[in-house]
Design a protein around this motif. Structure first.
Motif, mmCIF file in Angstrom:
data_model
loop_
_atom_site.group_PDB
_atom_site.id
_atom_site.type_symbol
_atom_site.label_atom_id
_atom_site.label_comp_id
_atom_site.label_asym_id
_atom_site.label_seq_id
_atom_site.Cartn_x
_atom_site.Cartn_y
_atom_site.Cartn_z
ATOM 1 N N LYS A 209 0.827 -1.202 0.000
ATOM 2 C CA LYS A 209 0.000 0.000 0.000
ATOM 3 C C LYS A 209 0.863 1.254 0.000
ATOM 4 O O LYS A 209 1.851 1.355 0.716
ATOM 5 N N GLY A 210 0.460 2.227 -0.823
ATOM 6 C CA GLY A 210 1.210 3.475 -0.926
ATOM 7 C C GLY A 210 2.352 3.424 -1.912
ATOM 8 O O GLY A 210 3.046 4.422 -2.108
ATOM 9 N N GLN A 211 2.580 2.253 -2.539
ATOM 10 C CA GLN A 211 3.646 2.098 -3.522
ATOM 11 C C GLN A 211 3.068 1.545 -4.826
ATOM 12 O O GLN A 211 1.982 0.968 -4.818
ATOM 13 N N PRO A 212 3.784 1.716 -5.955
ATOM 14 C CA PRO A 212 3.301 1.141 -7.223
ATOM 15 C C PRO A 212 3.145 -0.370 -7.097
ATOM 16 O O PRO A 212 3.931 -1.031 -6.427
ATOM 17 N N LEU A 213 2.116 -0.920 -7.736
ATOM 18 C CA LEU A 213 1.860 -2.359 -7.659
ATOM 19 C C LEU A 213 3.022 -3.155 -8.258
ATOM 20 O O LEU A 213 3.604 -2.764 -9.272
ATOM 21 N N ILE A 214 3.356 -4.280 -7.626
ATOM 22 C CA ILE A 214 4.389 -5.171 -8.138
ATOM 23 C C ILE A 214 3.853 -5.981 -9.313
ATOM 24 O O ILE A 214 4.516 -6.191 -10.322
ATOM 25 N N ILE A 215 2.598 -6.429 -9.192
ATOM 26 C CA ILE A 215 1.912 -7.180 -10.246
ATOM 27 C C ILE A 215 0.526 -6.584 -10.449
ATOM 28 O O ILE A 215 -0.207 -6.381 -9.486
ATOM 29 N N ASP A 216 0.171 -6.298 -11.672
ATOM 30 C CA ASP A 216 -1.171 -5.804 -12.007
ATOM 31 C C ASP A 216 -1.434 -6.201 -13.457
ATOM 32 O O ASP A 216 -1.113 -5.477 -14.387
ATOM 33 N N GLY A 217 -1.985 -7.395 -13.649
ATOM 34 C CA GLY A 217 -2.161 -7.860 -15.020
ATOM 35 C C GLY A 217 -3.149 -9.003 -15.135
ATOM 36 O O GLY A 217 -3.600 -9.578 -14.142
ATOM 37 N N GLU A 218 -3.456 -9.337 -16.379
ATOM 38 C CA GLU A 218 -4.374 -10.425 -16.683
ATOM 39 C C GLU A 218 -3.629 -11.757 -16.602
ATOM 40 O O GLU A 218 -2.545 -11.907 -17.164
ATOM 41 N N LEU A 219 -4.201 -12.716 -15.884
ATOM 42 C CA LEU A 219 -3.571 -14.023 -15.719
ATOM 43 C C LEU A 219 -3.548 -14.788 -17.034
ATOM 44 O O LEU A 219 -4.360 -14.531 -17.930
ATOM 45 N N ASP A 220 -2.633 -15.752 -17.125
ATOM 46 C CA ASP A 220 -2.497 -16.543 -18.357
ATOM 47 C C ASP A 220 -3.737 -17.397 -18.615
ATOM 48 O O ASP A 220 -4.038 -17.729 -19.766
ATOM 49 N N ALA A 221 -4.460 -17.752 -17.559
ATOM 50 C CA ALA A 221 -5.695 -18.538 -17.705
ATOM 51 C C ALA A 221 -6.559 -18.298 -16.468
ATOM 52 O O ALA A 221 -6.110 -17.697 -15.486
ATOM 53 N N GLU A 222 -7.799 -18.768 -16.518
ATOM 54 C CA GLU A 222 -8.726 -18.549 -15.411
ATOM 55 C C GLU A 222 -8.366 -19.413 -14.206
ATOM 56 O O GLU A 222 -7.802 -20.494 -14.336
ATOM 57 N N ILE A 223 -8.728 -18.897 -13.002
ATOM 58 C CA ILE A 223 -8.470 -19.622 -11.754
ATOM 59 C C ILE A 223 -9.760 -19.733 -10.950
ATOM 60 O O ILE A 223 -10.747 -19.058 -11.226
ATOM 61 N N LYS A 224 -9.719 -20.616 -9.933
ATOM 62 C CA LYS A 224 -10.845 -20.758 -9.007
ATOM 63 C C LYS A 224 -10.594 -19.831 -7.819
ATOM 64 O O LYS A 224 -9.742 -20.107 -6.974
ATOM 65 N N MET A 225 -11.337 -18.730 -7.751
ATOM 66 C CA MET A 225 -11.106 -17.723 -6.716
ATOM 67 C C MET A 225 -11.294 -18.293 -5.314
ATOM 68 O O MET A 225 -10.534 -17.990 -4.403
ATOM 69 N N GLU A 226 -12.354 -19.122 -5.141
ATOM 70 C CA GLU A 226 -12.684 -19.622 -3.807
ATOM 71 C C GLU A 226 -11.640 -20.598 -3.267
ATOM 72 O O GLU A 226 -11.576 -20.843 -2.059
ATOM 73 N N GLU A 227 -10.792 -21.159 -4.128
ATOM 74 C CA GLU A 227 -9.772 -22.104 -3.688
ATOM 75 C C GLU A 227 -8.358 -21.522 -3.782
ATOM 76 O O GLU A 227 -7.377 -22.248 -3.625
ATOM 77 N N SER A 228 -8.270 -20.239 -4.065
ATOM 78 C CA SER A 228 -6.974 -19.554 -4.145
ATOM 79 C C SER A 228 -6.749 -18.761 -2.861
ATOM 80 O O SER A 228 -7.680 -18.134 -2.343
ATOM 81 N N THR A 229 -5.527 -18.811 -2.328
ATOM 82 C CA THR A 229 -5.228 -18.175 -1.046
ATOM 83 C C THR A 229 -3.913 -17.404 -1.100
ATOM 84 O O THR A 229 -3.119 -17.573 -2.024
ATOM 85 N N TRP A 230 -3.701 -16.554 -0.077
ATOM 86 C CA TRP A 230 -2.412 -15.893 0.068
ATOM 87 C C TRP A 230 -2.077 -15.795 1.547
ATOM 88 O O TRP A 230 -2.967 -15.754 2.402
#
Length: 328
Positions: A209-230
């Motif tokens: 937050k407060g800095q330019p994004l490290i990654i901001d782009g369209e993924l190579d393929a679709e993912i399952k949002m509900e099963e993706s975590t960080w």
């Protein structure tokens, strides 16, 4: 409705906003009202108002503590769940990295057949290199990797890292057929609330937050949002796990702005083959076998089938002379 204290929230919030001194000033106003406009302090027995104040404050203090404890417990359980997920994935990764090589024993018949095939392939290479108009021995012995590099579609593509992904300047990603794992070193100690992580079906945003994004782009393929975590590890490393929708394809890049890797050079981990369905596993094993054959200068499975058919035909027709024939 008569016993619902929340019906006064709007009015009390409006009052609270007008007291710059906070809760202390708000209480002063309420107690002053009771003193000036009611007999709260004088209408009862001695000490009765003190008991009412004590009982009321302690009752609400208990409720507030219980609510705070519940929220704290939920946060701890969520943190433990994410930690368990990360520990499981880390264990799987280590098992993949250190899985011992599998040795396949051949029977004597299989060994004899393999040696005969190797000898036949060597003789075939010599015949092709020695005839007029044939390929030179240098071209015939050209490594398979160089042949792939001659493919215009493979020009400029990077070789996959050990995890079948790519090591870039600000992050590293790896993949299996089921998921993509992203690791972002942050180079400073941070808290989860200091990060921006937005995972959508086809887009990914990662940054501080407060800095330019490290990654901001369209993924190579679709993912399952509900099963993706960080999860944030040790305050210094961000780990993002993305569950693929299509578990049959390899990604050539994390986001479309990244350089592409050559998916032809991907080496699937043997420990993951058991997780695939029969048809997919067969295709992956065939691909791995053909890749090993190319590296050894031996025929692929398709080429071997052609040679077996030809050999059978030659055995059935011994009267025909094939010594001067060249086969591709």
């Amino acid at each position: 409705m008569a016993n619902d204290p929340e019906r006064f929230d709007t009015m009390l919030l409006a009052m609270a906003q007008q007291h710059e001194g906070g809760v202390k000033d708000l209480l002063h106003t309420i107690v002053s009202f009771l003193s000036r406009k009611t007999d709260f302090f004088t209408g009862g027995k001695d000490g009765e108002w003190e008991k009412v104040v004590k009982d009321t404050f302690y009752a609400h203090a208990t409720k507030a503590k219980e609510a705070a404890d519940k929220i704290k417990k939920e946060k701890e359980e969520e943190a433990k769940r994410l930690k368990d997920i990360q520990a499981k994935k880390e264990k799987e990764r280590l098992e993949q990295d250190f899985e011992p090589a599998k040795v396949v024993e051949l029977t004597e018949q299989e060994a004899d057949k393999l040696q005969a095939d190797i000898d036949m392939e060597k003789n075939k290479t010599k015949e092709v290199g020695s005839g007029d108009g044939g390929e030179s021995s240098t071209e015939a012995d050209k490594p398979a990797e160089e042949e792939e590099d001659d493919d215009p579609k493979e020009k400029g593509k990077l070789k996959p890292n050990a995890g079948n992904g790519c090591d870039l300047e600000h992050y590293r990603w790896t993949q299996t057929l089921e998921e993509v794992e992203l690791r972002v070193p942050l180079r400073q100690v941070l808290r989860p609330r200091d990060l921006t992580v937005v995972i959508s079906k086809k887009h990914l945003k990662v940054g501080i937050k407060g800095q330019p994004l490290i990654i901001d782009g369209e993924l190579d393929a679709e993912i399952k949002m509900e099963e993706s975590t960080w999860v944030l590890q040790d305050g210094r490393n961000l780990l993002v796990n993305l569950e693929k929708v299509n578990k049959m394809n390899w990604w050539s890049r994390l986001v479309t702005t990244d350089p592409e890797i050559s998916t032809k050079k991907i080496n699937p981990e043997p420990s993951k083959l058991s997780d695939l369905d029969g048809e997919t596993r067969g295709l992956v094993e065939k691909m791995m076998y053909d890749q090993r054959q190319k590296e050894m200068g031996l025929p692929t499975s398709d080429e071997q089938k052609k040679q077996d058919v030809l050999k059978k035909f030659m055995e059935q027709h011994p009267e025909m002379d094939f010594s001067k024939c060249k086969f591709n």
